[in-house]
Design a protein around this motif. Structure first.
Motif, PDB file in Angstrom:
ATOM      1  N   GLU A   8      -3.153  -5.114  18.617  1.00 37.07           N
ATOM      2  CA  GLU A   8      -2.467  -5.958  19.585  1.00 37.07           C
ATOM      3  C   GLU A   8      -3.417  -7.016  20.136  1.00 37.07           C
ATOM      4  N   PHE A   9      -2.824  -8.126  20.540  1.00 41.82           N
ATOM      5  CA  PHE A   9      -3.569  -9.229  21.133  1.00 41.82           C
ATOM      6  C   PHE A   9      -4.038  -8.849  22.529  1.00 41.82           C
ATOM      7  N   VAL A  10      -5.252  -9.290  22.881  1.00 41.09           N
ATOM      8  CA  VAL A  10      -5.807  -9.031  24.213  1.00 41.09           C
ATOM      9  C   VAL A  10      -6.028 -10.330  24.983  1.00 41.09           C
ATOM     10  N   ALA A  11      -6.795 -11.258  24.404  1.00 40.13           N
ATOM     11  CA  ALA A  11      -7.139 -12.485  25.117  1.00 40.13           C
ATOM     12  C   ALA A  11      -7.572 -13.550  24.122  1.00 40.13           C
ATOM     13  N   ALA A  12      -7.418 -14.815  24.514  1.00 41.66           N
ATOM     14  CA  ALA A  12      -7.812 -15.924  23.656  1.00 41.66           C
ATOM     15  C   ALA A  12      -8.378 -17.054  24.499  1.00 41.66           C
ATOM     16  N   THR A  13      -9.240 -17.847  23.866  1.00 38.13           N
ATOM     17  CA  THR A  13      -9.790 -19.023  24.515  1.00 38.13           C
ATOM     18  C   THR A  13      -9.801 -20.177  23.526  1.00 38.13           C
ATOM     19  N   SER A  14      -9.548 -21.361  24.029  1.00 34.87           N
ATOM     20  CA  SER A  14      -9.640 -22.546  23.196  1.00 34.87           C
ATOM     21  C   SER A  14     -11.103 -22.840  22.875  1.00 34.87           C
ATOM     22  N   TRP A  15     -11.337 -23.796  21.979  1.00 34.02           N
ATOM     23  CA  TRP A  15     -12.718 -24.098  21.592  1.00 34.02           C
ATOM     24  C   TRP A  15     -13.552 -24.525  22.807  1.00 34.02           C
ATOM     25  N   SER A  16     -12.968 -25.309  23.686  1.00 36.10           N
ATOM     26  CA  SER A  16     -13.712 -25.795  24.847  1.00 36.10           C
ATOM     27  C   SER A  16     -13.861 -24.738  25.931  1.00 36.10           C
ATOM     28  N   GLY A  17     -12.997 -23.719  25.878  1.00 33.00           N
ATOM     29  CA  GLY A  17     -12.980 -22.735  26.953  1.00 33.00           C
ATOM     30  C   GLY A  17     -12.078 -23.153  28.100  1.00 33.00           C
ATOM     31  N   GLY A  18     -11.494 -24.332  27.981  1.00 32.13           N
ATOM     32  CA  GLY A  18     -10.672 -24.839  29.063  1.00 32.13           C
ATOM     33  C   GLY A  18      -9.312 -24.182  29.170  1.00 32.13           C
ATOM     34  N   SER A  19      -8.875 -23.576  28.076  1.00 30.65           N
ATOM     35  CA  SER A  19      -7.595 -22.867  28.082  1.00 30.65           C
ATOM     36  C   SER A  19      -7.828 -21.418  27.682  1.00 30.65           C
ATOM     37  N   THR A  20      -7.227 -20.518  28.418  1.00 32.75           N
ATOM     38  CA  THR A  20      -7.294 -19.095  28.109  1.00 32.75           C
ATOM     39  C   THR A  20      -5.906 -18.487  28.197  1.00 32.75           C
ATOM     40  N   TYR A  21      -5.749 -17.351  27.564  1.00 37.86           N
ATOM     41  CA  TYR A  21      -4.445 -16.681  27.534  1.00 37.86           C
ATOM     42  C   TYR A  21      -4.716 -15.192  27.437  1.00 37.86           C
ATOM     43  N   TYR A  22      -3.936 -14.398  28.186  1.00 39.95           N
ATOM     44  CA  TYR A  22      -4.168 -12.952  28.255  1.00 39.95           C
ATOM     45  C   TYR A  22      -2.884 -12.169  28.026  1.00 39.95           C
ATOM     46  N   ALA A  23      -3.039 -11.010  27.461  1.00 35.39           N
ATOM     47  CA  ALA A  23      -1.933 -10.068  27.431  1.00 35.39           C
ATOM     48  C   ALA A  23      -1.680  -9.570  28.849  1.00 35.39           C
ATOM     49  N   ASP A  24      -0.433  -9.285  29.163  1.00 34.78           N
ATOM     50  CA  ASP A  24      -0.093  -8.833  30.514  1.00 34.78           C
ATOM     51  C   ASP A  24      -0.864  -7.568  30.903  1.00 34.78           C
ATOM     52  N   SER A  25      -1.133  -6.724  29.937  1.00 40.46           N
ATOM     53  CA  SER A  25      -1.777  -5.445  30.216  1.00 40.46           C
ATOM     54  C   SER A  25      -3.221  -5.582  30.699  1.00 40.46           C
ATOM     55  N   VAL A  26      -3.838  -6.737  30.490  1.00 38.27           N
ATOM     56  CA  VAL A  26      -5.238  -6.902  30.879  1.00 38.27           C
ATOM     57  C   VAL A  26      -5.447  -8.006  31.904  1.00 38.27           C
ATOM     58  N   LYS A  27      -4.406  -8.711  32.275  1.00 40.41           N
ATOM     59  CA  LYS A  27      -4.541  -9.796  33.251  1.00 40.41           C
ATOM     60  C   LYS A  27      -5.116  -9.277  34.556  1.00 40.41           C
ATOM     61  N   GLY A  28      -6.086 -10.009  35.080  1.00 42.85           N
ATOM     62  CA  GLY A  28      -6.722  -9.614  36.328  1.00 42.85           C
ATOM     63  C   GLY A  28      -7.851  -8.613  36.157  1.00 42.85           C
ATOM     64  N   ARG A  29      -7.979  -8.036  34.963  1.00 40.73           N
ATOM     65  CA  ARG A  29      -9.055  -7.055  34.721  1.00 40.73           C
ATOM     66  C   ARG A  29     -10.058  -7.557  33.674  1.00 40.73           C
ATOM     67  N   PHE A  30      -9.576  -8.272  32.674  1.00 41.65           N
ATOM     68  CA  PHE A  30     -10.430  -8.769  31.595  1.00 41.65           C
ATOM     69  C   PHE A  30     -10.589 -10.277  31.724  1.00 41.65           C
TER      70      PHE A  30
END
Length: 122
Positions: free
Chosen positions: A46-68
């Motif tokens: 399952e997907f956990v987290a992602a970041t764009s090349w610059s680091g300016g955009s990130t995306y998280y799975a709901d299960s880890v938001k606020g912790r990871f």
């Protein structure tokens, strides 16, 4: 193709923290978006987290938001996953992944690492 090597896994008690690292080598001249996935025993990856090349955009799975927190240091060709408030259900093999496209890296990245084990005891 880019090669990915993860490190930083281990055994931690519930409520503890770990920081995973993933070093990229090979075709690092291409701007890759990076992601973390995980696979628990008997479960699908399952997907956990992602970041764009610059680091300016990130995306998280709901299960880890606020912790990871995912971050990257492009000068070191390294992406990190800071994991806080760990729970037994976070136990899994954690994989680093890369793709030139931020949207695609969350679902079907072109490159994968070998994984690092994380075990959270209760």
């Amino acid at each position: 193709q880019v090669q990915l090597v993860e490190s930083g896994g281990g055994l931690v008690q519930a409520g503890g923290s770990l920081r995973l690292s993933c070093v990229a080598s090979g075709r690092t001249g291409i701007t890759y978006a990076m992601a973390w996935f995980r696979q628990a025993p008997g479960m699908e990856r399952e997907f956990v987290a992602a970041t764009s090349w610059s680091g300016g955009s990130t995306y998280y799975a709901d299960s880890v938001k606020g912790r990871f927190t995912i971050s990257r240091d492009n000068a070191k060709n390294t992406v990190y996953l800071q994991m806080n408030s760990l729970r037994p259900e976070d136990t899994a093999i954690y994989y680093c992944a890369a793709d030139p496209h931020f949207v695609i890296v969350r679902s079907s990245p072109v490159a994968w690492g070998q994984g690092t084990h994380v075990t959270v005891s209760s």
